[in-house]
Design a protein around this motif. Structure first.
Motif, mmCIF file in Angstrom:
data_model
loop_
_atom_site.group_PDB
_atom_site.id
_atom_site.type_symbol
_atom_site.label_atom_id
_atom_site.label_comp_id
_atom_site.label_asym_id
_atom_site.label_seq_id
_atom_site.Cartn_x
_atom_site.Cartn_y
_atom_site.Cartn_z
ATOM 1 N N LEU A 108 0.738 -1.082 -0.289
ATOM 2 C CA LEU A 108 -0.314 0.103 -0.150
ATOM 3 C C LEU A 108 0.426 1.415 0.404
ATOM 4 O O LEU A 108 0.331 2.287 0.203
ATOM 5 C CB LEU A 108 -0.549 -0.023 1.322
ATOM 6 N N GLY A 109 2.083 1.453 0.103
ATOM 7 C CA GLY A 109 2.530 2.866 -0.395
ATOM 8 C C GLY A 109 3.274 2.294 -1.995
ATOM 9 O O GLY A 109 2.299 2.268 -2.615
ATOM 10 N N PHE A 110 3.807 4.090 -2.067
ATOM 11 C CA PHE A 110 4.351 4.463 -3.020
ATOM 12 C C PHE A 110 5.594 4.844 -3.065
ATOM 13 O O PHE A 110 6.171 5.243 -1.469
ATOM 14 C CB PHE A 110 3.607 4.798 -4.170
ATOM 15 N N LEU A 111 6.355 4.867 -4.023
ATOM 16 C CA LEU A 111 7.745 5.781 -4.219
ATOM 17 C C LEU A 111 7.331 6.238 -3.426
ATOM 18 O O LEU A 111 7.255 7.697 -4.305
ATOM 19 C CB LEU A 111 8.471 5.453 -5.330
ATOM 20 N N GLY A 112 8.471 7.034 -2.364
ATOM 21 C CA GLY A 112 8.977 8.144 -1.865
ATOM 22 C C GLY A 112 7.710 9.070 -0.321
ATOM 23 O O GLY A 112 8.158 9.850 -0.600
ATOM 24 N N VAL A 113 6.831 7.681 -0.384
ATOM 25 C CA VAL A 113 5.765 8.077 0.330
ATOM 26 C C VAL A 113 6.912 8.639 1.871
ATOM 27 O O VAL A 113 6.598 9.857 2.645
ATOM 28 C CB VAL A 113 4.326 6.959 1.264
ATOM 29 N N SER A 114 7.669 8.520 2.234
ATOM 30 C CA SER A 114 8.093 8.759 4.100
ATOM 31 C C SER A 114 9.289 9.582 3.514
ATOM 32 O O SER A 114 8.904 10.444 4.560
ATOM 33 C CB SER A 114 9.679 7.771 4.190
#
Lengths: 381, 75
Positions: A108-114
């Motif tokens: 459920l994430g995407f590149l750069g979420v953090s």
């Protein structure tokens, strides 16, 4: 398309930067075009994964909603618990990206979420401090989705970023900036694709299987150098490309292996991350502790602050044991260093002597590399 | 006001160097660090009633005694 990973990315980026260059030379604002370019590039980056794109869009809408509503609520209700609640909400997507696998097979994430989460929390905190009084939708969108730094930073600050975005530089200044940016892109490419790759292929990758003292030592130094050239190289390219768009993205690395002590190291390594943690966790925790007189000793709050901040930094990298230990290790080293420097007469007497500086730099570089050895997970395999 | 700020700085750094060399870079000289900045801001708030948020001021704006004095004077 992988950012900074394929030649295709650089082709597309070069084409996308051309209109920005023309705008810059004509002394016209680049902001709106920069926003358009960012959306375009993000479309390409996520074209292969519909789930990631959907997550990014939901993230963007949700965080925009939080920032906008908090801005309104904050005018009337300055209470701290409301801010805390908003921060918890703003962290939900990151938590889902890290632990979403508990409920669903999908990632459920995407590149750069953090990295994007940092930017949102910075805005929420500064709204609470009264430093941000209005947030325009376009400004928020451009700051959050600015494509050069989307995937892994450097982590910019909204007020600084928007000052740059609104500013139109005189032609000569813009061209100087572009020349410097181009230099950084080439230097970064050299760091990442030549030095980093070479260390990875001919040193790190050549270490035989099986843990022996010598292999571990080899791994420790090669991994540390690889990590530096790979990440510092990426950062230089991201900063360089930002310059074309008129944004002076802050530096991320400043000769970290020449640090005199661990505190110095954190002013030189992944600076935008460590300054973020310093300003928004350490400083706020210690300031509140001093004002509320939570602790008796002058340094207790500071030492607890260092441990809290660095352990959080570790957990941010991931909840695996090696990251938590890495964070705690650095927290403990900073506390130890701080204590030593305040108490030791030896330090006070010799700290500016050449031999002392060389000695402490040598000790520091080994402590740093040992930290990366923990971070790499090699010891726990 | 100037005297109060100088006293706060002396208490934080433990030396009167801050008073005697007012263009000395306090961070480079090891007289001010992360904790020192916080104590300075809290001191200014509690004794002078001027509230400065930590990310409101850049380190470069307050890295010497003179810069600190003129920053506060402008508030």
């Amino acid at each position: 398309m992988i950012p900074y990973g394929t030649l295709f990315f650089f082709y597309v980026t070069a084409i996308v930067l051309l209109p920005a260059l023309i705008l810059g030379i004509l002394e016209k604002p680049i902001k709106l075009y920069g926003l358009f370019a960012s959306v375009l590039i993000i479309g390409l980056l996520f074209s292969s994964s519909k789930t990631q794109l959907a997550c990014l869009i939901l993230f963007y809408l949700g965080e925009l909603f939080l920032v906008k509503t908090y801005l309104m609520i904050r005018q009337k209700y300055p209470q701290r618990w409301i801010l805390r609640l908003y921060i918890v909400f703003s962290l939900l997507p990151l938590a889902l990206a890290k632990w979403g696998n508990i409920f669903t097979e999908r990632h459920l994430g995407f590149l750069g979420v953090s990295y994007l989460t940092f930017k949102v929390i910075q805005m929420l905190l500064e709204i609470s401090d009264g430093l941000i009084k209005e947030v325009k939708v376009l400004d928020f969108t451009y700051f959050l989705l600015f494509f050069p730094t989307l995937s892994s930073g450097p982590i910019d600050r909204s007020r600084r970023f928007l000052d740059n975005a609104r500013d139109v530089m005189p032609r000569a200044e813009y061209l100087d900036q572009v020349a410097l940016g181009l230099k950084k892109v080439f230097m970064g490419a050299g760091y990442k694709f030549i030095l980093g790759s070479a260390i990875n292929t001919y040193w790190l990758g050549k270490i035989p299987e099986g843990h022996s003292f010598l292999h571990t030592l080899n791994y420790m130094y090669s991994y540390s150098l690889y990590l530096f050239f790979d990440f510092a190289g990426y950062s230089l390219m991201a900063i360089g490309i930002s310059y074309f768009l008129g944004i002076k993205t802050p530096e991320n690395f400043d000769k970290p292996f020449l640090s005199r002590d661990i505190k110095d190291f954190w002013n030189r390594w992944h600076m935008t991350l460590s300054f973020w943690f310093r300003d928004y966790i350490y400083t706020r925790f210690v300031m509140a502790s001093i004002k509320k007189k939570r602790f008796k000793g002058r340094f207790t709050a500071s030492y607890l602050g260092y441990l809290l901040t660095m352990t959080t930094m570790g957990i941010w990298h991931g909840t695996e044991f090696q990251y938590i230990l890495y964070g705690f290790y650095h927290g403990a080293l900073i506390v130890g260093t701080d204590f030593f420097q305040r108490k030791s007469g030896l330090y006070k007497k010799y700290k500016n002597h050449k031999a002392w500086i060389i000695g402490s730099t040598f000790v520091t570089v080994n402590l740093i590399c040992f930290g990366f050895l923990i971070f790499s997970g090699y010891l726990f395999k | 006001m100037e005297e109060k700020i100088l006293e706060i700085l002396e208490a934080i750094s433990g030396t009167d160097e801050v008073r005697n060399d007012r263009d000395l870079n306090l961070f480079e000289a090891g007289l001010l660090d992360s904790l020192g900045v916080i104590e300075l801001l809290v001191g200014i708030e509690e004794q002078l009633g001027i509230k400065i948020e930590p990310t409101e001021v850049d380190r470069k704006e307050i890295d010497t005694t003179n810069k600190i004095l003129s920053y506060i004077a402008k508030r």
